[in-house]
Design a protein around this motif. Structure first.
Motif: not given
Length: 206
Positions: A3-7, A175-179
């Motif tokens: 989540l930290a990666k995503a935001i 796997r494809k869409e989560m950074a």
């Protein structure tokens, strides 16, 4: 971490080894008397329990409300999935870890009833994914960052995730869409399995 990666939150990670007792050292106990990981220290504000940390990080730093909607009903669904994941994680512990690594954990073989409960949990998850791409709707939420780690850990430890077609598709989508999925989550799953296998081999040699 996902989540930290995503935001876009940069974490200052502190390696904490339970095997070495790092979580029982005085400096850690001062920060978290329950000595569990992960533990977050945000400029003196400390918080533990991973699902609470997910909600905090998104509420404090997230820019996209869809990750944790403010609408009470939509948020309630996300919260329910987070609580569901806690049960999924516990069932995973009881059925897979105690069955395959009993000497490391409870020193007793796993109970077939626990495996049945895990299968039931995956059946519920399969149902959640019948009408939506993600566990709490058609858009990714913080609940997915919890659930996907449980699902992927179960898979790497040998649980037949492919028997649940929608869950398997969900895992493939993540796997494809989560950074950062491969370097953060999948590598972590493999490292965890390596530790468990090594521990079991050590006990077997004795």
């Amino acid at each position: 971490m996902l989540l930290a990666k995503a935001i876009g939150v940069e974490l200052n990670l502190k390696k904490t080894s339970i095997l070495d007792g790092d979580h029982l050292k005085p400096e850690f106990l001062k920060m978290n008397p329950q000595h569990c990981i992960p533990t977050l220290d945000d400029h003196g504000f400390t918080l533990w329990e991973s699902r609470a940390i997910l909600a905090y990080l998104q509420s404090q730093y997230g820019k996209h409300e869809s990750l944790y909607p403010k609408d009470p009903k939509k948020r309630a669904v996300v919260d329910q999935r987070l609580y569901f994941d806690y049960g999924l994680h516990r069932r995973q512990y009881c059925s897979i870890l105690c069955e395959r690594y009993p000497t490391i954990f409870q020193k007793i073989p796993g109970n077939p009833k626990d495996l049945k409960k895990l299968e039931e949990a995956f059946a519920f998850l399969e149902n959640f994914l019948t009408c939506s791409a993600w566990v709490a709707g058609d858009r990714i939420t913080i609940a997915d960052y919890a659930v996907i780690t449980s699902v992927s850990t179960a898979e790497v430890l040998g649980f037949p995730v492919d028997n649940y077609h929608k869950v398997a598709r969900y895992l493939s989508k993540a796997r494809k869409e989560m950074a950062g999925y491969e370097e953060i989550n999948h590598s972590g799953c493999l490292a965890f399995k390596k530790i468990m296998d090594s521990g079991r081999a050590s006990f077997d040699r004795r």
